[in-house]
Write a protein that holds these residues in place. Structure first.
Motif, PDB file in Angstrom:
ATOM      1  N   ARG A 228     -81.526  16.192  54.219  1.00  0.00           N
ATOM      2  CA  ARG A 228     -82.789  16.918  54.154  1.00  0.00           C
ATOM      3  C   ARG A 228     -82.578  18.430  54.295  1.00  0.00           C
ATOM      4  O   ARG A 228     -83.223  19.226  53.635  1.00  0.00           O
ATOM      5  CB  ARG A 228     -83.727  16.430  55.273  1.00  0.00           C
ATOM      6  CG  ARG A 228     -85.070  17.099  55.329  1.00  0.00           C
ATOM      7  CD  ARG A 228     -86.085  16.522  54.363  1.00  0.00           C
ATOM      8  NE  ARG A 228     -86.549  15.200  54.725  1.00  0.00           N
ATOM      9  CZ  ARG A 228     -86.878  14.257  53.842  1.00  0.00           C
ATOM     10  NH1 ARG A 228     -86.781  14.497  52.545  1.00  0.00           N
ATOM     11  NH2 ARG A 228     -87.286  13.072  54.224  1.00  0.00           N
TER      12      ARG A 228
ATOM     13  N   MET B 199     -85.970  13.601  48.802  1.00  0.00           N
ATOM     14  CA  MET B 199     -86.070  12.153  49.017  1.00  0.00           C
ATOM     15  C   MET B 199     -87.068  11.819  50.121  1.00  0.00           C
ATOM     16  O   MET B 199     -87.255  12.588  51.068  1.00  0.00           O
ATOM     17  CB  MET B 199     -84.700  11.587  49.412  1.00  0.00           C
ATOM     18  CG  MET B 199     -83.726  11.495  48.259  1.00  0.00           C
ATOM     19  SD  MET B 199     -82.029  11.170  48.816  1.00  0.00           S
ATOM     20  CE  MET B 199     -82.209   9.548  49.510  1.00  0.00           C
ATOM     21  N   SER B 200     -87.649  10.630  50.016  1.00  0.00           N
ATOM     22  CA  SER B 200     -88.591  10.172  51.056  1.00  0.00           C
ATOM     23  C   SER B 200     -87.787   9.737  52.291  1.00  0.00           C
ATOM     24  O   SER B 200     -86.611   9.391  52.186  1.00  0.00           O
ATOM     25  CB  SER B 200     -89.412   8.993  50.538  1.00  0.00           C
ATOM     26  OG  SER B 200     -88.571   7.877  50.311  1.00  0.00           O
ATOM     27  N   ASP B 201     -88.443   9.758  53.452  1.00  0.00           N
ATOM     28  CA  ASP B 201     -87.800   9.290  54.687  1.00  0.00           C
ATOM     29  C   ASP B 201     -87.336   7.846  54.538  1.00  0.00           C
ATOM     30  O   ASP B 201     -86.244   7.486  54.965  1.00  0.00           O
ATOM     31  CB  ASP B 201     -88.786   9.353  55.862  1.00  0.00           C
ATOM     32  CG  ASP B 201     -88.850  10.741  56.477  1.00  0.00           C
ATOM     33  OD1 ASP B 201     -87.861  11.492  56.344  1.00  0.00           O
ATOM     34  OD2 ASP B 201     -89.885  11.072  57.066  1.00  0.00           O
ATOM     35  N   GLN B 202     -88.195   7.040  53.922  1.00  0.00           N
ATOM     36  CA  GLN B 202     -87.872   5.620  53.747  1.00  0.00           C
ATOM     37  C   GLN B 202     -86.573   5.451  52.960  1.00  0.00           C
ATOM     38  O   GLN B 202     -85.687   4.700  53.360  1.00  0.00           O
ATOM     39  CB  GLN B 202     -89.035   4.939  53.017  1.00  0.00           C
ATOM     40  CG  GLN B 202     -88.809   3.468  52.747  1.00  0.00           C
ATOM     41  CD  GLN B 202     -88.923   2.638  54.017  1.00  0.00           C
ATOM     42  OE1 GLN B 202     -89.905   2.724  54.725  1.00  0.00           O
ATOM     43  NE2 GLN B 202     -87.897   1.847  54.319  1.00  0.00           N
ATOM     44  N   ASP B 203     -86.436   6.162  51.842  1.00  0.00           N
ATOM     45  CA  ASP B 203     -85.221   6.054  51.028  1.00  0.00           C
ATOM     46  C   ASP B 203     -83.999   6.507  51.812  1.00  0.00           C
ATOM     47  O   ASP B 203     -82.921   5.933  51.694  1.00  0.00           O
ATOM     48  CB  ASP B 203     -85.359   6.872  49.735  1.00  0.00           C
ATOM     49  CG  ASP B 203     -86.108   6.102  48.656  1.00  0.00           C
ATOM     50  OD1 ASP B 203     -86.480   4.934  48.902  1.00  0.00           O
ATOM     51  OD2 ASP B 203     -86.333   6.671  47.564  1.00  0.00           O
TER      52      ASP B 203
ATOM     53  N   PRO C 204     -89.492  16.716  51.656  1.00  0.00           N
ATOM     54  CA  PRO C 204     -89.705  15.658  50.672  1.00  0.00           C
ATOM     55  C   PRO C 204     -90.668  16.093  49.577  1.00  0.00           C
ATOM     56  O   PRO C 204     -91.563  16.904  49.822  1.00  0.00           O
ATOM     57  CB  PRO C 204     -90.296  14.501  51.494  1.00  0.00           C
ATOM     58  CG  PRO C 204     -90.766  15.089  52.776  1.00  0.00           C
ATOM     59  CD  PRO C 204     -90.015  16.362  52.996  1.00  0.00           C
TER      60      PRO C 204
ATOM     61  N   ALA D  97     -93.713  16.158  47.160  1.00  0.00           N
ATOM     62  CA  ALA D  97     -95.094  15.658  47.237  1.00  0.00           C
ATOM     63  C   ALA D  97     -95.521  15.261  45.826  1.00  0.00           C
ATOM     64  O   ALA D  97     -95.230  15.972  44.873  1.00  0.00           O
ATOM     65  CB  ALA D  97     -96.007  16.743  47.774  1.00  0.00           C
TER      66      ALA D  97
ATOM     67  N   ASN E 176     -94.848  10.492  38.300  1.00  0.00           N
ATOM     68  CA  ASN E 176     -94.371  10.939  39.612  1.00  0.00           C
ATOM     69  C   ASN E 176     -93.090  10.225  40.022  1.00  0.00           C
ATOM     70  O   ASN E 176     -92.181  10.828  40.589  1.00  0.00           O
ATOM     71  CB  ASN E 176     -95.455  10.742  40.678  1.00  0.00           C
ATOM     72  CG  ASN E 176     -96.420  11.927  40.716  1.00  0.00           C
ATOM     73  OD1 ASN E 176     -96.019  13.067  40.935  1.00  0.00           O
ATOM     74  ND2 ASN E 176     -97.688  11.666  40.460  1.00  0.00           N
ATOM     75  N   ARG E 177     -93.009   8.946  39.710  1.00  0.00           N
ATOM     76  CA  ARG E 177     -91.783   8.190  39.999  1.00  0.00           C
ATOM     77  C   ARG E 177     -90.622   8.791  39.171  1.00  0.00           C
ATOM     78  O   ARG E 177     -89.527   8.993  39.672  1.00  0.00           O
ATOM     79  CB  ARG E 177     -92.005   6.719  39.660  1.00  0.00           C
ATOM     80  CG  ARG E 177     -90.776   5.834  39.794  1.00  0.00           C
ATOM     81  CD  ARG E 177     -90.384   5.600  41.229  1.00  0.00           C
ATOM     82  NE  ARG E 177     -89.163   4.797  41.310  1.00  0.00           N
ATOM     83  CZ  ARG E 177     -88.365   4.762  42.381  1.00  0.00           C
ATOM     84  NH1 ARG E 177     -88.653   5.469  43.454  1.00  0.00           N
ATOM     85  NH2 ARG E 177     -87.285   4.007  42.390  1.00  0.00           N
TER      86      ARG E 177
ATOM     87  N   TYR F  88     -89.494  12.068  40.592  1.00  0.00           N
ATOM     88  CA  TYR F  88     -88.721  11.817  41.811  1.00  0.00           C
ATOM     89  C   TYR F  88     -87.296  11.360  41.464  1.00  0.00           C
ATOM     90  O   TYR F  88     -86.315  11.837  42.041  1.00  0.00           O
ATOM     91  CB  TYR F  88     -89.454  10.749  42.630  1.00  0.00           C
ATOM     92  CG  TYR F  88     -88.789  10.366  43.925  1.00  0.00           C
ATOM     93  CD1 TYR F  88     -88.730  11.252  44.997  1.00  0.00           C
ATOM     94  CD2 TYR F  88     -88.223   9.100  44.081  1.00  0.00           C
ATOM     95  CE1 TYR F  88     -88.129  10.884  46.192  1.00  0.00           C
ATOM     96  CE2 TYR F  88     -87.624   8.723  45.275  1.00  0.00           C
ATOM     97  CZ  TYR F  88     -87.581   9.626  46.330  1.00  0.00           C
ATOM     98  OH  TYR F  88     -86.985   9.265  47.509  1.00  0.00           O
TER      99      TYR F  88
END
Ligand code: HEC
Ligand code: HEC
Length: 301
Positions: free
Chosen positions: A97, A119-123, A168, A170, A180-181, A184
């Motif tokens: 990050r 990247m998202s936190d989940q990923d 991350p 938005a 959006n995918r 990303y």
């Protein structure tokens, strides 16, 4: 001797253990499986494995030749001494990050954290679970071989101040979920811009020429313009042309992409779902066309 009561007790504890333990183990397996997908989509393997010399996966050593010198992707296996086995999840997330090491020092942007920061936190957490589940390799990382003054790690502070925006991505509300995918996958995970966007003299991406190609790519060769400009980019490519390229590396003129893009197709885009590839194409075809003529030039070996 074990009596019946003992056995009943044992049976009960095993059943309880399964009941309580199983969902946790299952959740962990799920995270590892999701992490494997993120790992491929982000192309972590290529830079951290010395494929040419058949080095063990993720144990480091691959040479990345750049105008600033040669970088070697370090060992990122769970080995506690030579890899990242002693790291916490939070330290791992901070590396991706913020581009910072556990000791607070800054990473060189040859590690594409300027893209991964999106990247998202989940990923990131799933990716961590996946990396933790890989075999540890006790092999020291090779030091970088950088040209003066680029070996100065603290100079990266200044570079980051100029070019780096952590956080991350938005979603853009006005755009579809697929778009959006795709954005990303291209911008954060696939870090396509790290090669396909030209850089200025200090190595910062020229964001107003996003994906418009680079005459001097990361390893000295040219990288094509993939914006929809009809003369100098891919404006004439159909949806299927893009899909073929991402899935099997075949261009409309029948060439197979080689070198760095061959690696991207093998390690990354061929391993994605059809839906994700289609989302990437949606995004790529919606980009503003940028006129930028790139003369093909091979990577120096
Ligand atoms: C383009 C090549 C490249 C790609 C792709 C890449 N890395 Fe790296 N990575 C590097 C380099 C080079 C460094 C060393 C940076 C430095 O020394 O400042 C590094 C450093 C790291 C570190 C710090 C290791 C340490 O010992 O301090 C971690 C963790 C890491 N990468 C994880 C990943 C993950 C996870 C991915 C995929 C999401 C990834 N990398 C993708 C090139 C890459
Ligand atoms: C490590 C650098 C690198 C990365 C990362 C990279 N590319 Fe490429 N790409 C190249 C190079 C170099 C070529 C030219 C390959 C050739 O002609 O053999 C290329 C070719 C292409 C082409 C074909 C263009 C043409 O005119 O034939 C497309 C489309 C493409 N890349 C899309 C992508 C996408 C999408 C991503 C992100 C998932 C990506 N690339 C990531 C270096 C890279």
């Amino acid at each position: 001797m074990r009596g019946r009561a003992d056995r009943a007790w044992l049976g009960l504890s095993v059943a309880l253990g399964l009941l309580l333990g199983a969902p946790k183990a299952q959740a962990e397996d799920d995270a590892v499986a999701r992490g494997a997908y993120v790992f491929h989509a982000a192309g972590c393997l290529g830079c951290h494995t010395d494929v040419k010399n058949k080095g063990p996966a993720l144990a480091g050593g691959r040479a990345l030749k750049t105008p600033f010198g040669t970088f070697y992707g370090p060992n990122i296996t769970p080995d506690p001494d030579h890899g990242i086995g002693s790291w916490s999840e939070a330290e791992f997330i901070r590396a991706l990050r913020e581009g910072r090491a556990p000791d607070g020092s800054h990473y060189f942007p040859a590690f594409p954290y300027p893209a991964f920061t999106g990247m998202s936190d989940q990923d990131m957490r799933d990716l961590w679970a996946y990396l933790r589940a890989q075999p540890a390799v006790a092999e020291p990382s090779r030091p970088h071989d950088l040209r003066f003054p680029f070996g100065w790690r603290f100079a990266v502070t200044f570079w980051k101040w100029l070019y780096f925006e952590p956080g991350p991505m938005a979603p853009e509300e006005a755009k579809s979920e697929a778009w959006n995918r795709g954005a990303y996958l291209v911008r954060a995970l696939g870090h396509c811009g790290e090669c396909h966007t030209p850089r200025d003299a200090l190595g910062g991406l020229k964001t107003d020429m996003w994906l418009a190609g680079a005459q001097e790519g990361p390893e000295g060769g040219s990288v094509p313009n993939i914006t929809p400009d009809s003369e100098t980019g891919l404006g004439k490519w159909s949806k299927d042309d893009f899909l073929f390229l991402l899935q099997i590396g075949l261009t409309p003129s029948g060439d197979v992409v080689g070198g760095q893009m061959g690696e991207v197709v093998d390690n990354t885009t061929s391993k994605l779902t059809d839906q994700d590839r289609a989302a990437m194409v949606d995004y790529l075809r919606s980009l503003p066309p940028v006129q930028n003529k790139i003369e093909p030039k091979k990577t120096k070996k």
